[in-house]
Scaffold this motif. Structure first.
Motif, PDB file in Angstrom:
ATOM      1  N   PRO A  10       0.822  -1.203   0.000  1.00  0.00           N
ATOM      2  CA  PRO A  10       0.000   0.000   0.000  1.00  0.00           C
ATOM      3  C   PRO A  10       0.858   1.256   0.000  1.00  0.00           C
ATOM      4  O   PRO A  10       2.030   1.226   0.344  1.00  0.00           O
ATOM      5  CB  PRO A  10      -0.779  -0.122   1.316  1.00  0.00           C
ATOM      6  CG  PRO A  10       0.101  -0.932   2.205  1.00  0.00           C
ATOM      7  CD  PRO A  10       0.800  -1.895   1.300  1.00  0.00           C
ATOM      8  N   VAL A  12       2.200   4.546   1.511  1.00  0.00           N
ATOM      9  CA  VAL A  12       2.464   4.884   2.908  1.00  0.00           C
ATOM     10  C   VAL A  12       2.871   6.342   2.986  1.00  0.00           C
ATOM     11  O   VAL A  12       3.761   6.793   2.249  1.00  0.00           O
ATOM     12  CB  VAL A  12       3.587   3.991   3.495  1.00  0.00           C
ATOM     13  CG1 VAL A  12       3.932   4.419   4.908  1.00  0.00           C
ATOM     14  CG2 VAL A  12       3.147   2.534   3.473  1.00  0.00           C
ATOM     15  N   ASP A  16       2.092   7.652   8.712  1.00  0.00           N
ATOM     16  CA  ASP A  16       1.465   6.355   8.976  1.00  0.00           C
ATOM     17  C   ASP A  16       2.160   5.585  10.086  1.00  0.00           C
ATOM     18  O   ASP A  16       1.545   4.714  10.718  1.00  0.00           O
ATOM     19  CB  ASP A  16       1.443   5.508   7.697  1.00  0.00           C
ATOM     20  CG  ASP A  16       0.278   5.873   6.788  1.00  0.00           C
ATOM     21  OD1 ASP A  16      -0.685   6.484   7.284  1.00  0.00           O
ATOM     22  OD2 ASP A  16       0.339   5.562   5.592  1.00  0.00           O
ATOM     23  N   PRO A 192      -1.206   0.690   7.683  1.00  0.00           N
ATOM     24  CA  PRO A 192      -0.839  -0.339   6.699  1.00  0.00           C
ATOM     25  C   PRO A 192       0.007  -1.423   7.341  1.00  0.00           C
ATOM     26  O   PRO A 192       0.988  -1.139   8.039  1.00  0.00           O
ATOM     27  CB  PRO A 192      -0.030   0.447   5.653  1.00  0.00           C
ATOM     28  CG  PRO A 192      -0.511   1.853   5.779  1.00  0.00           C
ATOM     29  CD  PRO A 192      -0.835   2.045   7.227  1.00  0.00           C
TER      30      PRO A 192
END
Length: 397
Positions: A10, A12, A16, A192
């Motif tokens: 994913p 990022v 995050d 994530p």
């Protein structure tokens, strides 16, 4: 260490990592909130120093196998599927500690260790991966150190203050942790978790057989001083002067919290030390440990609360420097595919230091040595370890 991301990973952002950081802080809070209450349990339950130190050290017994298992599981299944159950176990541990009698205290401390073991290696690797995916890989060790240490600092301070002034102190001291875990779970859930890296050849990454040798010859003599320093400040020194202060719970909360804050303040020094040649970083990081243990011997001799407070700051600073440098060392050397396992093994070695207060208490009872003499023995062992690291660093260079 250079890492490339797979297409299925994913996107990022630079923020995050905070979700994983909050989870780390929450488990760190739960691990350390017990420390200022040791004096209270001694008074209310009539426990000996060896018993409460064993209760404090039982945390490591649950932590060590969980570190290795958690690291391996997170390498295989991802970081989030391990971190979320760790948060649940941390919450359950606080509930057991709130029960208050000796058996539940032992069970709660053990379960807190299991939760920490599952979370710390996994969380440090998760923060490292999230930082790398956002293009700030070098910030990984600093962020994970700050996150854990923030929990270590706030947990005992808040628990000690609550126990000093709120009713039902053995219950209300643990309530803030339950609230923090409730906030950490959704933060970790939104972070994530499926980050996988393809290894890229790097001059600093070492082959598996050389990494094992590095663990045995370098990290084994270094890592236990990370939490050995912290444990002396958390569980040993405050009990020596508990009868010399008017409010022992508040005093213990201040000393433990201040020491952990000093650990956060030490992170910039750790960052600066990384500019040194690799073989010199860990020996230099041991210098605050030697100063702190020497100060602890002096504080144990004078039995001065002010000396204990100052020494706790030095030992907390030593913890921060060694924690950062050790994490940076192993995260630089390990293969990205086994980063969680390697970090967990390193942290297993570091948590052996939690046995120091118990060993000091047993040696005091069996050998009849005074606390200052015992701490001087510990100082001698630390000096030998530092000398060995100097020799190993030269050989490595």
């Amino acid at each position: 260490m250079v890492m490339t991301r797979e297409a299925r990973s994913p996107r990022v952002s630079r923020r995050d990592w905070l979700g994983a950081g909050v989870a780390l802080a929450a488990v760190g809070w739960g691990a350390n909130q017990f420390s200022p209450l040791i004096v209270l349990y001694q008074q209310r339950l009539g426990l000996s120093t060896a018993t409460v130190d064993a209760m404090f050290g039982l945390y490591a017994l649950g932590l060590v196998p969980a570190l290795v298992a958690g690291g391996r599981l997170s390498d295989r299944f991802g970081r989030r599927p391990v971190m979320l159950p760790a948060l649940a176990l941390s919450l359950l541990a606080s509930c057991l500690l709130m029960a208050g009698d000796v058996g539940w205290l032992f069970a709660g401390r053990f379960l807190a260790g299991v939760a920490s073991g599952a979370a710390f290696g996994t969380g440090a690797a998760w923060v490292r991966e999230l930082s790398a995916a956002a293009g700030t890989a070098a910030a990984g060790p600093r962020r994970s150190t700050v996150a854990m240490t923030a929990g270590f600092a706030a947990g005992p301070f808040v628990a000690g203050v609550a126990a000093q002034w709120l009713p039902a102190p053995t219950v209300t001291a643990y309530l803030p942790h339950l609230v923090l875990v409730a906030a950490a779970v959704p933060a970790a859930w939104r972070t994530p978790g499926e980050l996988r890296a393809a290894p890229v050849p790097d001059a600093e990454t070492v082959a598996p057989h050389r990494l094992t040798r590095h663990f045995l010859l370098v990290l084994l003599p270094f890592a236990p001083w990370v939490f050995g320093s912290a444990a002396i400040a958390l569980a040993y020194l405050p009990t020596l002067v508990a009868t010399r202060v008017d409010r022992p719970l508040l005093f213990t909360a201040i000393t433990t919290g201040a020491g952990a804050v000093a650990g956060i303040a030490a992170v910039p020094l750790g960052t600066a030390l990384r500019r040194l040649r690799p073989g010199r970083v860990l020996p230099v990081a041991m210098i605050p440990v030697l100063i702190g243990i020497a100060g602890a011997a002096g504080a144990a001799w004078s039995l001065s609360p002010a000396a204990v407070l100052v020494t706790s700051l030095i030992l907390g600073f030593a913890y921060g420097v060694t924690q950062f440098c050790g994490l940076a060392d192993i995260q630089q050397a390990a293969d990205p595919r086994s980063l969680g396992t390697a970090t967990a093994v390193y942290q297993t070695l570091s948590y052996l230091g939690f046995a120091v207060p118990f060993l000091l208490a047993v040696a005091h009872e069996r050998l009849r040595l005074t606390p200052p003499a015992l701490l001087l023995v510990v100082l001698g062992v630390a000096a030998l370890a530092t000398g060995w690291l100097v020799v190993a660093g030269r050989a490595r260079h």
